[in-house]
Design a protein around this motif. Sequence first.
Motif, PDB file in Angstrom:
ATOM      1  N   GLY A  39       0.818  -1.207   0.000  1.00 42.87           N
ATOM      2  CA  GLY A  39       0.000   0.000   0.000  1.00 42.87           C
ATOM      3  C   GLY A  39       0.850   1.254   0.000  1.00 42.87           C
ATOM      4  N   SER A  64       4.117   3.240   7.789  1.00 40.35           N
ATOM      5  CA  SER A  64       4.564   3.618   6.452  1.00 40.35           C
ATOM      6  C   SER A  64       6.012   4.095   6.514  1.00 40.35           C
ATOM      7  N   HIS A  69       5.107   4.033   1.793  1.00 35.16           N
ATOM      8  CA  HIS A  69       4.747   2.640   1.494  1.00 35.16           C
ATOM      9  C   HIS A  69       4.560   1.838   2.783  1.00 35.16           C
ATOM     10  N   TYR A  99      -9.542  -8.543  -0.074  1.00 32.47           N
ATOM     11  CA  TYR A  99      -8.223  -8.912  -0.591  1.00 32.47           C
ATOM     12  C   TYR A  99      -8.361 -10.096  -1.550  1.00 32.47           C
ATOM     13  N   VAL A 105      -2.707  -3.159  -4.952  1.00 28.87           N
ATOM     14  CA  VAL A 105      -2.031  -2.127  -4.160  1.00 28.87           C
ATOM     15  C   VAL A 105      -3.100  -1.220  -3.572  1.00 28.87           C
ATOM     16  N   ALA A 106      -3.007  -0.965  -2.281  1.00 29.82           N
ATOM     17  CA  ALA A 106      -3.979  -0.097  -1.612  1.00 29.82           C
ATOM     18  C   ALA A 106      -3.434   1.329  -1.597  1.00 29.82           C
ATOM     19  N   TYR A 107      -4.139   2.242  -2.247  1.00 29.47           N
ATOM     20  CA  TYR A 107      -3.759   3.647  -2.252  1.00 29.47           C
ATOM     21  C   TYR A 107      -4.689   4.391  -1.286  1.00 29.47           C
TER      22      TYR A 107
END
Length: 224
Positions: A39, A64, A69, A99, A105-107
């Motif tokens: 993410g 993060s 990230h 999921y 990818v988690a934004y």
Amino acid sequence: MENGMKIKKSLPVFMLSAVLSVFFAGCATTKQIQPVLNGMIYDSDNEPVVDVLVQVTDKIRTNSDIYGHFHIENLRADTDYTITCTKQGYETASVNFVYNSISEVAYIRMYSSEQLLGLAENEIQQKKYDAAVPYLVRADTAGGSKVCTGYLRAVIAYSKKSYDDALAELQKLMDAGYTQPYIYLFTADVYEYGLSDKVNAKKYLQLYLDTTYDPDSAARLEGL
């Protein structure tokens, strides 16, 4: 053992069935485990947000990195999850997702209190006063400066000619111990230009001049 032969005992049928059920269930569970969810967290300026606490369950937590990230391991495929991101000075962000693939990818976008105040100011400049209010509420929730949010609320009230409401917001700031010169000057403006109250306008102009050198405001005070 008779005749030197070993007798191999077999499991009862019901026990063997139970063992196989556990075995196959374990295999199915193993297949559903995916290695990692990647993410990225960024703000309203599309800049990465560093050191955000990312939480999926009580036991799955990470932070993060300098690029915004994060990586979360051991999630089950086809399962509903909620990612919650928190950082001091930022609005909490929550995202629901299922999921399905390791390629996902988690934004996630997070707003800082300063960015929310900037959005509120932009709405005020465009005279969209009602649109500015939700941003101020969000800025408060994100831990934004009380003097900034209170002052902007006073600006909105004054712009809408709700002069008593503007004074109430400014008085809250003064009661809370804020003594910034611009609070006194704005209070003087409300009294003089909004309510035509010269007595109180002079009082707050004097308080302003006690902390700031301003020849124009000094001349204004002399003229009242």
